[in-house]
Design a protein around this motif. Structure first.
Motif, PDB file in Angstrom:
ATOM      1  N   GLY A   1      50.220  49.216  97.317  1.00 56.34           N
ATOM      2  CA  GLY A   1      49.661  48.866  95.864  1.00 56.34           C
ATOM      3  C   GLY A   1      50.294  49.507  94.701  1.00 56.34           C
ATOM      4  O   GLY A   1      50.151  50.936  94.719  1.00 56.34           O
ATOM      5  N   LEU A   2      51.171  49.035  93.820  1.00 59.43           N
ATOM      6  CA  LEU A   2      51.950  49.985  92.974  1.00 59.43           C
ATOM      7  C   LEU A   2      51.567  49.536  91.403  1.00 59.43           C
ATOM      8  O   LEU A   2      52.356  49.155  90.564  1.00 59.43           O
ATOM      9  CB  LEU A   2      53.511  49.415  92.957  1.00 59.43           C
ATOM     10  CG  LEU A   2      53.917  49.682  94.443  1.00 59.43           C
ATOM     11  CD1 LEU A   2      55.517  49.374  94.606  1.00 59.43           C
ATOM     12  CD2 LEU A   2      53.844  51.248  94.530  1.00 59.43           C
ATOM     13  N   GLY A   3      49.907  49.405  91.327  1.00 55.35           N
ATOM     14  CA  GLY A   3      49.782  49.408  90.004  1.00 55.35           C
ATOM     15  C   GLY A   3      49.362  50.768  89.381  1.00 55.35           C
ATOM     16  O   GLY A   3      50.038  51.534  89.612  1.00 55.35           O
ATOM     17  N   LEU A   4      48.468  50.685  88.288  1.00 58.00           N
ATOM     18  CA  LEU A   4      48.250  51.837  87.755  1.00 58.00           C
ATOM     19  C   LEU A   4      48.045  53.159  88.769  1.00 58.00           C
ATOM     20  O   LEU A   4      48.606  54.149  88.543  1.00 58.00           O
ATOM     21  CB  LEU A   4      46.961  51.813  87.022  1.00 58.00           C
ATOM     22  CG  LEU A   4      46.467  53.139  86.246  1.00 58.00           C
ATOM     23  CD1 LEU A   4      47.245  53.563  85.042  1.00 58.00           C
ATOM     24  CD2 LEU A   4      44.879  52.749  85.646  1.00 58.00           C
ATOM     25  N   ILE A   5      46.950  53.116  89.368  1.00 56.64           N
ATOM     26  CA  ILE A   5      46.664  54.121  90.257  1.00 56.64           C
ATOM     27  C   ILE A   5      48.001  54.643  91.370  1.00 56.64           C
ATOM     28  O   ILE A   5      48.508  55.779  91.306  1.00 56.64           O
ATOM     29  CB  ILE A   5      45.340  53.977  91.107  1.00 56.64           C
ATOM     30  CG1 ILE A   5      44.310  53.788  90.157  1.00 56.64           C
ATOM     31  CG2 ILE A   5      45.064  55.253  92.131  1.00 56.64           C
ATOM     32  CD1 ILE A   5      44.067  55.003  89.332  1.00 56.64           C
ATOM     33  N   GLY A   6      48.253  53.714  91.833  1.00 60.29           N
ATOM     34  CA  GLY A   6      49.361  53.792  93.112  1.00 60.29           C
ATOM     35  C   GLY A   6      50.828  54.224  92.576  1.00 60.29           C
ATOM     36  O   GLY A   6      51.367  55.331  92.853  1.00 60.29           O
TER      37      GLY A   6
END
Length: 297
Positions: A7-12
């Motif tokens: 998961g490469l969104g905000l958190i990742g």
């Protein structure tokens, strides 16, 4: 160390940025369901390569899962099935009990560390990733006694590299506490946004909107695909927090209508939140009872 981030969104993506800067990871591998997000993550150098889940897990010393909580429940058992004996797995989901339940009897349960970093913004996608997003914030590690010492130590080191302080509590206590300080504010923001948009002359309202409205409703910009599963997972405690909030709303409504003195008393009492938030100790917190009281007063 090879670190895979699912998961490469905000958190990742923000985790990837800070782990690279801290030289915690020698090689960063991304796992991303969205092809567009995968291409973007590579373009902005969040990760060194993007691989299918099975291939990434096979190469990893540490797997960090940063996707919606319903998806975490689906893939966490698969990840534990496939890891090498020494590989560590952690997730960054905002709810913990249902996630922990799905791997309770797993033979590699001790390779898993349940965690929730208390940080974020309303933005999403790889381009939302930020340097220093977690600096000075608290992360909650749950049921640490169920994790192997070496796996717990590695995840603690990761969060320390992110600049976070660490609190420890059970998964149930985590869900109860965050219902009030994280999940309820999002429900309120969605409701406030809907209330404003329900007005026939809403364009006038939004033309007049300033800091107070904008800061209160900011969370309503958060992605429903992430927050919907959180609301469902933590339904019991979110409903409890909503019922408490509605009770206080009704008391405030009644005081405005019928009891001006009581109205001021309620406002004065609410201003004490300055002492609570201003007095929060940013140092390492290990006392479960202390942090629960801090966040649910």
């Amino acid at each position: 160390m090879n670190v895979s981030i699912v998961g490469l969104g905000l958190i990742g993506g923000s985790v990837a940025k800070d782990l690279r800067k801290a030289n915690f990871a020698t090689h960063l591998i991304g796992v991303e369901a969205s092809e567009a997000h995968a291409e973007e993550a590579l373009r902005i150098n969040l990760v060194d390569e993007v691989l299918p889940l099975n291939d990434a897990v096979a190469k990893s010393d540490l797997v960090v899962i940063a996707i919606p909580v319903d998806k975490i429940r689906q893939i966490l058992p698969q990840v534990l099935d496939q890891i090498q004996p020494g590989t560590t797995v952690t997730d960054l989901g905002s709810t913990k009990q249902l996630i922990a339940d799905v791997v309770e009897g797993h033979p590699k349960r001790r390779n898993y560390v349940a965690a929730h970093p208390m940080s974020g913004t309303e933005n999403s996608g790889p381009s939302a990733a930020m340097d220093g997003l977690f600096e000075g914030k608290i992360t909650i590690i749950c049921d640490q006694e169920k994790s192997g010492p070496q796996h717990l130590a590695l995840v603690e080191k990761m969060f320390q590299c992110l600049g976070m302080n660490i609190a420890y509590m059970s998964a149930d206590e985590q869900d109860h506490s965050t219902a009030y300080i994280s999940h309820l504010p999002h429900v309120v923001a969605y409701a406030l946004a809907n209330a404003a948009m329900s007005k026939e002359n809403r364009h006038i309202i939004f033309d007049l909107a300033s800091g107070g409205f904008n800061s209160t409703v900011r969370l309503a910009k958060s992605t429903p695909s992430m927050w919907g599963p959180i609301f469902q997972d933590n339904q019991k405690y979110i409903i409890e927090s909503l019922d408490t909030y509605i009770k206080h709303l009704k008391e405030f409504r009644e005081s405005i209508l019928n009891d001006e003195q009581r109205m001021y008393e309620l406002m004065e009492n609410a201003t004490k939140i300055r002492e609570v938030l201003g007095g929060a100790n940013p140092s390492l917190i290990k006392n479960e009872e202390k942090i629960i009281k801090l966040y649910t007063k």
